[in-house]
Design a protein around this motif. Sequence first.
Motif, PDB file in Angstrom:
ATOM      1  N   LEU A   1       0.867  -1.178   0.000  1.00 24.13           N
ATOM      2  CA  LEU A   1       0.000   0.000   0.000  1.00 24.13           C
ATOM      3  C   LEU A   1       0.899   1.223   0.000  1.00 24.13           C
ATOM      4  CD1 LEU A   1       0.364   0.811   3.153  1.00 24.13           C
ATOM      5  CD2 LEU A   1      -1.592  -0.638   3.512  1.00 24.13           C
ATOM      6  N   ASP A   2       0.306   2.356  -0.307  1.00 21.46           N
ATOM      7  CA  ASP A   2       1.060   3.602  -0.314  1.00 21.46           C
ATOM      8  C   ASP A   2       1.103   4.123   1.117  1.00 21.46           C
ATOM      9  OD1 ASP A   2       2.018   6.206  -0.527  1.00 21.46           O
ATOM     10  OD2 ASP A   2       1.107   6.482  -2.502  1.00 21.46           O
ATOM     11  N   THR A   3       2.295   4.186   1.686  1.00 22.71           N
ATOM     12  CA  THR A   3       2.373   4.553   3.106  1.00 22.71           C
ATOM     13  C   THR A   3       1.939   5.997   3.341  1.00 22.71           C
ATOM     14  OG1 THR A   3       4.730   5.069   2.840  1.00 22.71           O
ATOM     15  CG2 THR A   3       4.168   2.867   3.643  1.00 22.71           C
ATOM     16  N   ARG A   4       1.803   6.780   2.275  1.00 21.47           N
ATOM     17  CA  ARG A   4       1.292   8.145   2.457  1.00 21.47           C
ATOM     18  C   ARG A   4      -0.184   8.149   2.826  1.00 21.47           C
ATOM     19  NH1 ARG A   4       3.900  10.411  -3.014  1.00 21.47           N
ATOM     20  NH2 ARG A   4       3.076   8.365  -3.578  1.00 21.47           N
ATOM     21  N   ASP A   5      -0.859   6.996   2.639  1.00 20.75           N
ATOM     22  CA  ASP A   5      -2.272   6.889   3.028  1.00 20.75           C
ATOM     23  C   ASP A   5      -2.436   6.621   4.522  1.00 20.75           C
ATOM     24  OD1 ASP A   5      -2.928   7.173   0.379  1.00 20.75           O
ATOM     25  OD2 ASP A   5      -3.188   5.016   0.015  1.00 20.75           O
ATOM     26  N   ILE A   6      -1.356   6.237   5.185  1.00 17.76           N
ATOM     27  CA  ILE A   6      -1.454   5.754   6.562  1.00 17.76           C
ATOM     28  C   ILE A   6      -1.436   6.901   7.566  1.00 17.76           C
ATOM     29  CG2 ILE A   6      -0.248   4.402   8.343  1.00 17.76           C
ATOM     30  CD1 ILE A   6       0.621   2.483   6.168  1.00 17.76           C
ATOM     31  N   VAL A   7      -2.347   6.800   8.548  1.00 18.92           N
ATOM     32  CA  VAL A   7      -2.381   7.765   9.651  1.00 18.92           C
ATOM     33  C   VAL A   7      -2.172   6.986  10.951  1.00 18.92           C
ATOM     34  CG1 VAL A   7      -3.781   9.463  10.900  1.00 18.92           C
ATOM     35  CG2 VAL A   7      -3.960   9.288   8.398  1.00 18.92           C
ATOM     36  N   VAL A   8      -1.279   7.470  11.799  1.00 17.22           N
ATOM     37  CA  VAL A   8      -1.026   6.815  13.087  1.00 17.22           C
ATOM     38  C   VAL A   8      -1.305   7.805  14.208  1.00 17.22           C
ATOM     39  CG1 VAL A   8       0.683   5.646  14.544  1.00 17.22           C
ATOM     40  CG2 VAL A   8       0.747   5.332  12.054  1.00 17.22           C
ATOM     41  N   MET A   9      -2.125   7.357  15.177  1.00 14.58           N
ATOM     42  CA  MET A   9      -2.482   8.195  16.327  1.00 14.58           C
ATOM     43  C   MET A   9      -2.004   7.527  17.623  1.00 14.58           C
ATOM     44  SD  MET A   9      -4.880  10.572  15.029  1.00 14.58           S
ATOM     45  CE  MET A   9      -5.861  10.986  16.473  1.00 14.58           C
ATOM     46  N   LEU A  10      -1.379   8.288  18.485  1.00 16.87           N
ATOM     47  CA  LEU A  10      -1.064   7.837  19.844  1.00 16.87           C
ATOM     48  C   LEU A  10      -2.050   8.558  20.753  1.00 16.87           C
ATOM     49  CD1 LEU A  10       2.836   8.212  19.769  1.00 16.87           C
ATOM     50  CD2 LEU A  10       1.438   6.306  18.956  1.00 16.87           C
ATOM     51  N   GLY A  11      -3.010   7.826  21.308  1.00 16.41           N
ATOM     52  CA  GLY A  11      -4.087   8.504  22.032  1.00 16.41           C
ATOM     53  C   GLY A  11      -4.753   9.485  21.081  1.00 16.41           C
TER      54      GLY A  11
ATOM     55  N   ARG B   1       1.286  11.212   9.198  1.00 12.67           N
ATOM     56  CA  ARG B   1       0.377  11.209   8.047  1.00 12.67           C
ATOM     57  C   ARG B   1       1.061  11.848   6.840  1.00 12.67           C
ATOM     58  NH1 ARG B   1      -4.607  15.057   9.695  1.00 12.67           N
ATOM     59  NH2 ARG B   1      -3.440  16.555  10.939  1.00 12.67           N
ATOM     60  N   ASN B   2       0.516  11.577   5.665  1.00 12.51           N
ATOM     61  CA  ASN B   2       1.125  12.062   4.423  1.00 12.51           C
ATOM     62  C   ASN B   2       2.583  11.612   4.294  1.00 12.51           C
ATOM     63  OD1 ASN B   2      -1.235  13.403   3.634  1.00 12.51           O
ATOM     64  ND2 ASN B   2      -0.690  15.198   4.873  1.00 12.51           N
ATOM     65  N   GLY B   3       2.891  10.445   4.815  1.00 11.32           N
ATOM     66  CA  GLY B   3       4.220   9.876   4.613  1.00 11.32           C
ATOM     67  C   GLY B   3       5.306  10.429   5.508  1.00 11.32           C
ATOM     68  N   ALA B   4       4.945  11.242   6.501  1.00 10.75           N
ATOM     69  CA  ALA B   4       5.976  11.811   7.375  1.00 10.75           C
ATOM     70  C   ALA B   4       5.365  12.179   8.727  1.00 10.75           C
ATOM     71  CB  ALA B   4       6.611  13.039   6.721  1.00 10.75           C
ATOM     72  N   VAL B   5       6.200  12.605   9.640  1.00 11.73           N
ATOM     73  CA  VAL B   5       5.723  13.048  10.948  1.00 11.73           C
ATOM     74  C   VAL B   5       4.701  14.169  10.747  1.00 11.73           C
ATOM     75  CG1 VAL B   5       6.451  13.819  13.217  1.00 11.73           C
ATOM     76  CG2 VAL B   5       8.099  12.782  11.684  1.00 11.73           C
ATOM     77  N   ASP B   6       3.618  14.117  11.496  1.00  6.96           N
ATOM     78  CA  ASP B   6       2.645  15.203  11.438  1.00  6.96           C
ATOM     79  C   ASP B   6       3.314  16.470  11.973  1.00  6.96           C
ATOM     80  OD1 ASP B   6      -0.803  15.416  11.814  1.00  6.96           O
ATOM     81  OD2 ASP B   6       0.541  17.055  12.322  1.00  6.96           O
TER      82      ASP B   6
ATOM     83  N   HIS C   1      -3.782   3.773  24.034  1.00  2.00           N
ATOM     84  CA  HIS C   1      -4.626   3.553  22.874  1.00  2.00           C
ATOM     85  C   HIS C   1      -3.821   3.925  21.624  1.00  2.00           C
ATOM     86  CE1 HIS C   1      -8.929   4.256  21.074  1.00  2.00           C
ATOM     87  NE2 HIS C   1      -8.237   3.353  20.444  1.00  2.00           N
ATOM     88  N   ILE C   2      -3.591   2.955  20.755  1.00  2.00           N
ATOM     89  CA  ILE C   2      -2.882   3.219  19.498  1.00  2.00           C
ATOM     90  C   ILE C   2      -3.864   2.992  18.351  1.00  2.00           C
ATOM     91  CG2 ILE C   2      -1.015   2.421  17.960  1.00  2.00           C
ATOM     92  CD1 ILE C   2       0.456   1.473  20.525  1.00  2.00           C
ATOM     93  N   ARG C   3      -3.948   3.970  17.458  1.00  2.00           N
ATOM     94  CA  ARG C   3      -4.848   3.812  16.316  1.00  2.00           C
ATOM     95  C   ARG C   3      -4.078   3.953  15.017  1.00  2.00           C
ATOM     96  NH1 ARG C   3      -9.591   7.916  17.160  1.00  2.00           N
ATOM     97  NH2 ARG C   3      -8.050   8.817  18.573  1.00  2.00           N
ATOM     98  N   VAL C   4      -4.376   3.073  14.076  1.00  2.00           N
ATOM     99  CA  VAL C   4      -3.745   3.128  12.756  1.00  2.00           C
ATOM    100  C   VAL C   4      -4.859   3.114  11.726  1.00  2.00           C
ATOM    101  CG1 VAL C   4      -2.228   1.930  11.124  1.00  2.00           C
ATOM    102  CG2 VAL C   4      -1.722   1.866  13.580  1.00  2.00           C
ATOM    103  N   ASP C   5      -4.880   4.105  10.835  1.00  2.00           N
ATOM    104  CA  ASP C   5      -5.810   4.047   9.713  1.00  2.00           C
ATOM    105  C   ASP C   5      -5.009   3.759   8.449  1.00  2.00           C
ATOM    106  OD1 ASP C   5      -8.874   4.905   9.025  1.00  2.00           O
ATOM    107  OD2 ASP C   5      -7.490   5.268   7.360  1.00  2.00           O
TER     108      ASP C   5
END
Lengths: 404, 404
Positions: free
Chosen positions: B333-343, B349-354, B372-376
């Motif tokens: 998958l294109d890692t630029r699509d991935i969003v990672v949330m800590l709490g 997001r967008n392929g780099a640190v927010d 709570h770790i969330r990954v979209d």
Amino acid sequence: MAVGIKGLSSLRPVHGVRLGTVMAGIRKADRRDLVIIQCDEGTAGAAVFTQSQFAAPPVLLAKAHLGLAAPRALIINTGYANAATGEQGLEDARACCQAVASHLNCAVEEVLPFSTGVIGERIPVDRIVSAVPAALAAASAEGWNEAASGIMTTDTVPKGVSVTLTAGGREVTITGIAKGSGMIHPNMATMLSFVATDVAAEAAVLQAALKRVVATTFNAITVDGDTSTNDALVLLATGRSDVLLESSGPVWDAFVEALERVCRTLAQAIVRDGEGATKFVEIQVTGGRSAEECRAVADTIALSPLVKTALFASDPNWGRILAAIGRAPIAPLDTRDIVVMLGDACVFRNGAVDPGYSEEWGRRAFAGEEIHIRVDLGQGDASATVFTSDLSYEYVRINGSYRT
Amino acid sequence: MAVGIKGLSSLRPVHGVRLGTVMAGIRKADRRDLVIIQCDEGTAGAAVFTQSQFAAPPVLLAKAHLGLAAPRALIINTGYANAATGEQGLEDARACCQAVASHLNCAVEEVLPFSTGVIGERIPVDRIVSAVPAALAAASAEGWNEAASGIMTTDTVPKGVSVTLTAGGREVTITGIAKGSGMIHPNMATMLSFVATDVAAEAAVLQAALKRVVATTFNAITVDGDTSTNDALVLLATGRSDVLLESSGPVWDAFVEALERVCRTLAQAIVRDGEGATKFVEIQVTGGRSAEECRAVADTIALSPLVKTALFASDPNWGRILAAIGRAPIAPLDTRDIVVMLGDACVFRNGAVDPGYSEEWGRRAFAGEEIHIRVDLGQGDASATVFTSDLSYEYVRINGSYRT
């Protein structure tokens, strides 16, 4: 610290390769953290890279450059991995390559970048670029041992090996160095390793040789199941021995055998220096219906935290080994076919504890620094072997301390 | 010790179920180690069992007995797992069932055996059989809390829960107990858990209800990735409430919702009491192309020793989370699509640190006992959630001490 490693003896130069190592102050002061490896024009390159979806910008760039041109130089920094840095990370890696290319008067594609260290922060391009002239000036054919230290991060010992072979009536040298002690799991390259030889080869033949040996060496080790975003294994062939490597024949056979020896030594050194390792463990699974099946069983044993903590305790807790075999993702089989050996002691067969097994035997098999576990699945002729380390307090301490 | 568990309140009796707990001296003296659960004639039973290839003799026998007859009693011992004991182990388990059947004047198939403890050694049949009369005599509808303690092994707290619901105009009770704190990984049942209700149901309907809830409860927890040889989850339905559970309709909806609550509480209690656990961690993966894909990513994060040690250190080391996502066994998958949330903090997001992320935010998200770790994944609509614990010195101490 490293299990069974006595220290690095003097590595043998490879005709046509020069290495320079300097302190660039990348993340910490007074630390050798920048290595540039130069090779003669006409050198062929081959490489395998991490399979991570988050392959870092330097990995993407090295892969692209290697597809475009034969390599003239490798630039390797520790401190920061330049991973998860997006477009900016690509620009930064390219700037480092460009600095080397400008000094060497070659194209930017002829320079391959490698980074290892903290994920998610930019590399200090200015400091790296400023240090490039010194690293190039320091270049020496004798620079392998210094470079082996210069690429270290959490490693406790530098890792390298030289092998010479006679092929086509001439002497050929292979010398390699490697770094890595955590986030180690086979998925193509699993750390940084740079190997050079003076054999002459086309890039495709060299790549075939590398691919041939990687499965049983770098891809047969695991410390904690984690694959890094940055890992890479590069093989350079300068051609300076005038021995031609072709895709079959006696030179191929001798070279592949020697290359496998180099890669096995480097890969096993990484496990022996695994974070917190107190044991070096060989897990051999035979009698499978396929090599993949054997590998799945070996991996499940090697990665089980319960098995790894038992290894740390020198506790021949074979129930945990059975539990790991039992949950390995393979097709059903009759567990009465399975034989489990701890060292030379048979502990399980015919569906139950071997009547001849005594706890004393098992304890002896687990007492030393090197432990050998064998599982025969009794289904076929395939086999696979993996090498791993144990799970100690020290592993938790190293990885469970807030980043420093 | 257990994260966020305050102690077990009084469990509610279930009409038609009586539990007796005694000290049988099975492996250690002065320890409640034998539980017998009796249920009224006409009780329906459902169960899920370990998927291990080395499923222990009591598991094999319980499964077979449940296929032959409705259950009248469950006999549960700690100390020895009666696993990897072959034919002898089957005979031993059958002898325990027979002892209960003789006293209850029922068929041996109406008794289900369960064992937990050390693998590879026989259970002391004589001591168990001798203790059966006392365990039957101790039977009480109020015996749930004692039984919850009686099935403990390395658990630090007894685990149980009662839920009541109104269905068909009447009150229905569901009470369950569970044990397990290591060797925990979802692969059907992952520990021992016994749940009873006074609803009336055919075995097939009861099994469907159990199957429905197990995926998001007992199969959504992992401590160390290890599946035991013995684990089982049993659901008994006595019918004494006179409320009939059918395979659809309002009773089904209300019952399944309540059963899921019971199973979720028990499953999460096992994680909260995970060996050495100092954190309770929810990993939620959304935006996948399939639930399996989301689960693969969540599992890879949950089982990464590097992520687990960072959780222990309260270190928001998101590079390790990315590395785990990157090596999860899913399609590219294109890692630029991935969003990672800590709490509540978006870190990637967008392929780099927010750009809005600060280490301070991450540290806050990782500071508490519950993380709570969330990954979209940004690919589709599927999702999956797993619950896990961290990897601490204490985990190594518990599992890295020679068996005692």
